[in-house]
Design a protein around this motif. Structure first.
Motif, PDB file in Angstrom:
ATOM      1  N   ALA A 162      39.764 -31.205  37.581  1.00 43.91           N
ATOM      2  CA  ALA A 162      41.149 -31.121  38.045  1.00 43.91           C
ATOM      3  C   ALA A 162      41.476 -32.334  38.897  1.00 43.91           C
ATOM      4  CB  ALA A 162      41.358 -29.838  38.861  1.00 43.91           C
ATOM      5  N   GLU A 163      42.764 -32.567  39.067  1.00 46.22           N
ATOM      6  CA  GLU A 163      43.220 -33.629  39.962  1.00 46.22           C
ATOM      7  C   GLU A 163      43.759 -32.982  41.232  1.00 46.22           C
ATOM      8  OE1 GLU A 163      46.447 -37.310  40.109  1.00 46.22           O
ATOM      9  OE2 GLU A 163      45.687 -36.602  38.174  1.00 46.22           O
ATOM     10  N   VAL A 164      43.257 -33.425  42.379  1.00 45.77           N
ATOM     11  CA  VAL A 164      43.675 -32.891  43.671  1.00 45.77           C
ATOM     12  C   VAL A 164      44.039 -34.056  44.582  1.00 45.77           C
ATOM     13  CG1 VAL A 164      43.019 -31.442  45.639  1.00 45.77           C
ATOM     14  CG2 VAL A 164      42.087 -30.931  43.373  1.00 45.77           C
ATOM     15  N   PHE A 165      45.285 -34.110  45.024  1.00 46.34           N
ATOM     16  CA  PHE A 165      45.769 -35.190  45.892  1.00 46.34           C
ATOM     17  C   PHE A 165      45.434 -36.580  45.342  1.00 46.34           C
ATOM     18  CE2 PHE A 165      45.228 -31.692  49.106  1.00 46.34           C
ATOM     19  CZ  PHE A 165      46.578 -31.473  49.275  1.00 46.34           C
ATOM     20  N   GLY A 166      45.587 -36.743  44.023  1.00 47.12           N
ATOM     21  CA  GLY A 166      45.392 -38.050  43.402  1.00 47.12           C
ATOM     22  C   GLY A 166      43.952 -38.394  43.065  1.00 47.12           C
ATOM     23  N   ASN A 167      43.012 -37.530  43.424  1.00 50.44           N
ATOM     24  CA  ASN A 167      41.599 -37.756  43.092  1.00 50.44           C
ATOM     25  C   ASN A 167      41.149 -36.751  42.038  1.00 50.44           C
ATOM     26  OD1 ASN A 167      40.979 -39.861  45.093  1.00 50.44           O
ATOM     27  ND2 ASN A 167      41.317 -38.238  46.583  1.00 50.44           N
ATOM     28  N   LEU A 168      40.204 -37.175  41.209  1.00 50.38           N
ATOM     29  CA  LEU A 168      39.677 -36.310  40.157  1.00 50.38           C
ATOM     30  C   LEU A 168      38.385 -35.650  40.631  1.00 50.38           C
ATOM     31  CD1 LEU A 168      40.223 -38.762  37.164  1.00 50.38           C
ATOM     32  CD2 LEU A 168      41.626 -36.778  37.753  1.00 50.38           C
ATOM     33  N   TYR A 169      38.231 -34.376  40.299  1.00 57.90           N
ATOM     34  CA  TYR A 169      37.026 -33.618  40.640  1.00 57.90           C
ATOM     35  C   TYR A 169      36.556 -32.882  39.394  1.00 57.90           C
ATOM     36  CZ  TYR A 169      38.323 -34.266  45.561  1.00 57.90           C
ATOM     37  OH  TYR A 169      38.628 -34.809  46.782  1.00 57.90           O
ATOM     38  N   GLY A 170      35.255 -32.757  39.225  1.00 52.28           N
ATOM     39  CA  GLY A 170      34.745 -32.038  38.063  1.00 52.28           C
ATOM     40  C   GLY A 170      33.318 -31.555  38.259  1.00 52.28           C
ATOM     41  N   THR A 171      32.962 -30.512  37.495  1.00 48.67           N
ATOM     42  CA  THR A 171      31.623 -29.928  37.544  1.00 48.67           C
ATOM     43  C   THR A 171      30.955 -30.129  36.192  1.00 48.67           C
ATOM     44  OG1 THR A 171      32.428 -28.214  39.050  1.00 48.67           O
ATOM     45  CG2 THR A 171      30.318 -27.811  37.964  1.00 48.67           C
ATOM     46  N   ARG A 172      29.794 -30.779  36.196  1.00 50.04           N
ATOM     47  CA  ARG A 172      29.085 -31.005  34.930  1.00 50.04           C
ATOM     48  C   ARG A 172      28.447 -29.711  34.436  1.00 50.04           C
ATOM     49  NH1 ARG A 172      26.879 -36.855  36.592  1.00 50.04           N
ATOM     50  NH2 ARG A 172      25.552 -35.654  37.976  1.00 50.04           N
ATOM     51  N   GLU A 173      28.715 -29.383  33.185  1.00 50.02           N
ATOM     52  CA  GLU A 173      28.217 -28.128  32.623  1.00 50.02           C
ATOM     53  C   GLU A 173      26.695 -28.082  32.585  1.00 50.02           C
ATOM     54  OE1 GLU A 173      28.940 -25.122  28.856  1.00 50.02           O
ATOM     55  OE2 GLU A 173      30.080 -26.986  28.967  1.00 50.02           O
ATOM     56  N   THR A 174      26.050 -29.191  32.264  1.00 44.66           N
ATOM     57  CA  THR A 174      24.579 -29.185  32.185  1.00 44.66           C
ATOM     58  C   THR A 174      23.948 -28.866  33.537  1.00 44.66           C
ATOM     59  OG1 THR A 174      24.568 -31.597  32.495  1.00 44.66           O
ATOM     60  CG2 THR A 174      24.378 -30.796  30.242  1.00 44.66           C
ATOM     61  N   ASP A 175      24.554 -29.347  34.634  1.00 42.34           N
ATOM     62  CA  ASP A 175      24.022 -29.055  35.974  1.00 42.34           C
ATOM     63  C   ASP A 175      24.047 -27.553  36.244  1.00 42.34           C
ATOM     64  OD1 ASP A 175      23.855 -31.788  36.243  1.00 42.34           O
ATOM     65  OD2 ASP A 175      25.533 -31.977  37.642  1.00 42.34           O
ATOM     66  N   VAL A 176      25.152 -26.909  35.874  1.00 44.53           N
ATOM     67  CA  VAL A 176      25.314 -25.473  36.110  1.00 44.53           C
ATOM     68  C   VAL A 176      24.337 -24.672  35.255  1.00 44.53           C
ATOM     69  CG1 VAL A 176      26.907 -23.512  35.857  1.00 44.53           C
ATOM     70  CG2 VAL A 176      27.705 -25.671  36.845  1.00 44.53           C
ATOM     71  N   ARG A 177      24.292 -24.969  33.966  1.00 48.42           N
ATOM     72  CA  ARG A 177      23.425 -24.207  33.061  1.00 48.42           C
ATOM     73  C   ARG A 177      21.950 -24.363  33.432  1.00 48.42           C
ATOM     74  NH1 ARG A 177      26.108 -21.612  29.307  1.00 48.42           N
ATOM     75  NH2 ARG A 177      28.138 -22.368  28.629  1.00 48.42           N
ATOM     76  N   THR A 178      21.530 -25.557  33.815  1.00 49.41           N
ATOM     77  CA  THR A 178      20.123 -25.791  34.194  1.00 49.41           C
ATOM     78  C   THR A 178      19.730 -24.917  35.381  1.00 49.41           C
ATOM     79  OG1 THR A 178      20.190 -28.055  33.377  1.00 49.41           O
ATOM     80  CG2 THR A 178      18.467 -27.529  34.955  1.00 49.41           C
TER      81      THR A 178
END
Length: 199
Positions: free
Chosen positions: A73-89
């Protein structure tokens, strides 16, 4: 091995989510925090791979195009994200994981992880939320006004969450978060594999 539980924690800016999650992690060694990727600049005291994975805009967009993110998502002009492989591992190793994300990200995560447990942290009042934001002493009146507008928008999505925790008194809100994690671990479907010999 039983897979770990995925906890989603969301809140409007200033509700105390980050402080609560930090205290919960210190209290509960069975919990880990997912490290998100962001395009915002590193703040004083932050470290790569501990607070965030800091990416420039082209690398972030490349990861989006490759489908690497579980949510972004974009929050206050910055992009944030969660890598799926990190979560699944993490979950496949049996560790419980917390995602600190906004309602947009939470919605995206629930599509792929319907069993995720979602918690929304609320301030005791709008007036108290504004007082906390001003108390930080880091934002201009214009930024605070923008954050307050966004907070109202975010709070409108409270009904999408499994649990609501009001952060009026920090220690009580922390106890409430700990109670939720404990209750989820004690669910029948999670306990049965561990207690198979007893049964």
């Amino acid at each position: 091995m039983v897979a770990g539980i995925l906890f989603i924690v969301s809140a409007p800016s200033g509700a105390g989510k980050t402080s609560l999650v930090k205290a919960l992690l210190a209290r509960d060694p069975g919990l880990s925090l997912s490290v998100s990727c962001t395009t915002r600049t590193m703040r004083l005291g932050e470290q790569e791979g501990i607070h965030y994975h800091f990416l420039d805009q082209p690398r972030f967009r490349q990861a989006v195009d490759a489908g690497d993110f579980l949510e972004h998502a974009e929050v206050f002009g910055n992009l944030y994200g969660t890598r799926e492989t990190d979560v699944r591992t993490c979950l496949e190793a049996g560790r419980d994981l917390i995602l600190e994300i906004d309602w947009q990200g939470a919605r995206q995560v629930r599509e792929r992880f319907p069993a995720a447990v979602s918690i929304f942290v609320l301030p005791p009042s709008i007036a108290e939320l504004e007082r906390r934001l001003r108390g930080r002493g880091t934002d201009s009146d214009e930024v605070i006004a923008r954050r307050m507008t966004q907070a109202r928008d975010e709070m409108a999505h409270y009904a999408e969450y499994d649990y609501l925790v009001v952060n009026d008194r920090f220690d009580m809100a922390l106890d409430a978060l700990a109670a939720i994690t404990t209750a989820e671990r004690l669910r029948l479907e999670r306990q049965r594999p561990h207690l198979a010999k007893l049964f």
